[in-house]
Design an enzyme around this catalytic site. Structure first.
Site, PDB file in Angstrom:
ATOM      1  N   GLY A 177       9.049  13.865 -17.795  1.00 54.13           N
ATOM      2  CA  GLY A 177       8.306  15.007 -17.885  1.00 54.13           C
ATOM      3  C   GLY A 177       8.021  15.224 -19.549  1.00 54.13           C
ATOM      4  N   GLU A 220      12.604  17.958 -12.043  1.00 50.71           N
ATOM      5  CA  GLU A 220      11.086  18.519 -11.297  1.00 50.71           C
ATOM      6  C   GLU A 220      10.038  17.595 -11.913  1.00 50.71           C
ATOM      7  OE1 GLU A 220      10.184  19.688 -15.175  1.00 50.71           O
ATOM      8  OE2 GLU A 220      12.025  20.001 -14.461  1.00 50.71           O
ATOM      9  N   ASP A 221      10.085  17.063 -13.005  1.00 52.98           N
ATOM     10  CA  ASP A 221       9.051  15.998 -13.267  1.00 52.98           C
ATOM     11  C   ASP A 221       9.015  14.849 -12.338  1.00 52.98           C
ATOM     12  OD1 ASP A 221      11.423  15.518 -14.231  1.00 52.98           O
ATOM     13  OD2 ASP A 221      10.957  15.396 -16.168  1.00 52.98           O
ATOM     14  N   ASN A 222      10.078  14.168 -12.175  1.00 53.10           N
ATOM     15  CA  ASN A 222      10.280  13.002 -11.130  1.00 53.10           C
ATOM     16  C   ASN A 222       9.979  13.603  -9.708  1.00 53.10           C
ATOM     17  OD1 ASN A 222      11.007  10.171 -11.211  1.00 53.10           O
ATOM     18  ND2 ASN A 222      12.343  10.827  -9.864  1.00 53.10           N
TER      19      ASN A 222
END
Length: 380
Positions: A177, A220-222
């Site tokens: 991210g 949270e990005d993945n």
């Protein structure tokens, strides 16, 4: 093309404290060659040290469409998502660019990323629509430190190599991210279930869909990338640009615990793939190969080591040069090699500690317990 016809972009930069090179990192966002964008700087307090840095830049660039958004709302455990939620909701444009505070970006990077996410009508229609554009992180050591050197070597060789390979084959979602561009309208249709589902119902509860649905995940990005991939059938694409990740003064312990944190998160998300990671590492492969060649053909161990590591280092240096746009500078060569050797030797001990140790991680001074699928909860 007139600015009114160019897709608008809202750049969201979450901030917390004074990262290394923060002024220059944020200033790069004001200098983009793109005619239609706004910059939203997300802080949880006007007393944060980053507040004055942003204010100076807004004064320096009065024509920029930039503002500070302060929100102390806590919707869940992940502080970065909490930080971003108000900016996410108030953004003027559908295309969002989430850009970490320790990243410096090239002037033309936004235009090139938008062209991938929003191709012209004349472009060939892909099998799957692109739902997320991201950039390979490339570390720049801004301050001295043993951990800094090891982190720089890791990001610019091993990590970059694997990141490029996984995203080239595109069998599964793999997103970091540092720099992600996607549409809010797409994100509002996913809920983290990782399964195809009907369109979002009109009576969906607040926080059930969109960015807020990822507030209890550490990565949270993945998770967002995986949700767009599995729930909507979208795909990701890497831009030709890199995200220049400025690394500050990192101790060796900081580096080790950072690696431990992400291995423990991956262990709960993709256990089989995580357990296979040691067999992609140079030292482990060298040990297996040299022992096998010695036993089967009597090849001297030293010769096996040389034949293994010479091409391995050559490939890593080629990856570095490809991303940097130039070979490894002579003045940093020995520091880089010291970091590279340290990274390779530490990889398996760090992996063992992360796998067999307790399921807790420390992030920004707080301790969390890692749960199934990478969710986290605060340690009491």
């Amino acid at each position: 093309m007139p600015a009114s016809q160019v897709p608008g972009v809202s750049i969201l930069r979450p901030l917390k404290g004074l990262d290394a090179n923060l002024y220059e990192n944020l200033e790069s966002t004001f200098q983009l060659d793109y005619p239609n964008y706004e910059i939203l700087f997300s802080l949880d307090s006007e007393h944060d040290q980053a507040f004055d840095v942003v204010r100076q830049l807004i004064v320096k660039y009065p024509r920029a469409n930039a503002r500070i958004i302060i929100s102390a709302n806590v919707a869940g455990v992940n502080p970065k998502v909490n930080n971003l939620l108000r900016s996410y909701n108030e953004a003027a444009h559908d295309i969002l660019w989430i850009l970490d505070s320790n990243v410096i970006i090239e002037r033309g990077a936004l235009a090139r990323a938008v062209d991938i996410l929003n191709p012209p009508p004349s472009a060939p229609s892909p099998k799957h629509r692109i739902g997320l554009v991201h950039h390979v992180p490339f570390a720049i050591a801004a301050e001295p430190g043993i951990g800094t050197q090891v982190e720089e070597a890791f990001l610019n060789t091993n990590h970059a190599k694997m990141y490029l390979a996984i995203n080239t084959f595109a069998i599964e979602s793999c997103v970091m991210g540092k720099s992600n561009l996607y549409r809010r309208s797409d994100l509002e249709q996913v809920n983290g279930s990782m399964k195809p589902h009907p369109p979002r119902p009109s009576n969906a509860a607040p926080g059930e869909y969109g960015l807020a649905s990822f507030v209890n995940y550490l990565a949270e990005d993945n998770m967002i990338g995986a949700a767009l991939w599995h729930e909507l059938g979208l795909r990701h694409d890497l831009s030709c640009d890199i995200a220049r990740n400025v690394v500050g003064n990192m101790s060796l312990r900081d580096y080790i615990m950072r690696r431990v944190r992400w291995i423990r998160v991956r262990k709960h998300m993709v256990l089989t793939a995580t357990l296979m990671e040691p067999f992609t590492e140079s030292v482990m492969l060298c040990a297996i190969a040299s022992a096998s060649l010695k036993h089967l053909f009597g090849v001297p161990v030293l010769l096996s080591i040389i034949l293994h590591f010479v091409p391995w280092i050559w490939v890593d240096l080629d990856v570095y040069a490809s991303l940097a746009g130039h070979p490894l500078p002579a003045e940093t060569r020995w520091n880089f090699f010291a970091g590279w050797i340290g990274r390779e030797l530490l990889a398996f001990p760090i992996f063992l500690y992360a796998i067999v140790g307790k399921n807790t991680v420390t992030w920004r001074g707080r301790e969390y317990t890692v749960l199934a699928n990478g969710a986290i909860k605060t340690q009491i």
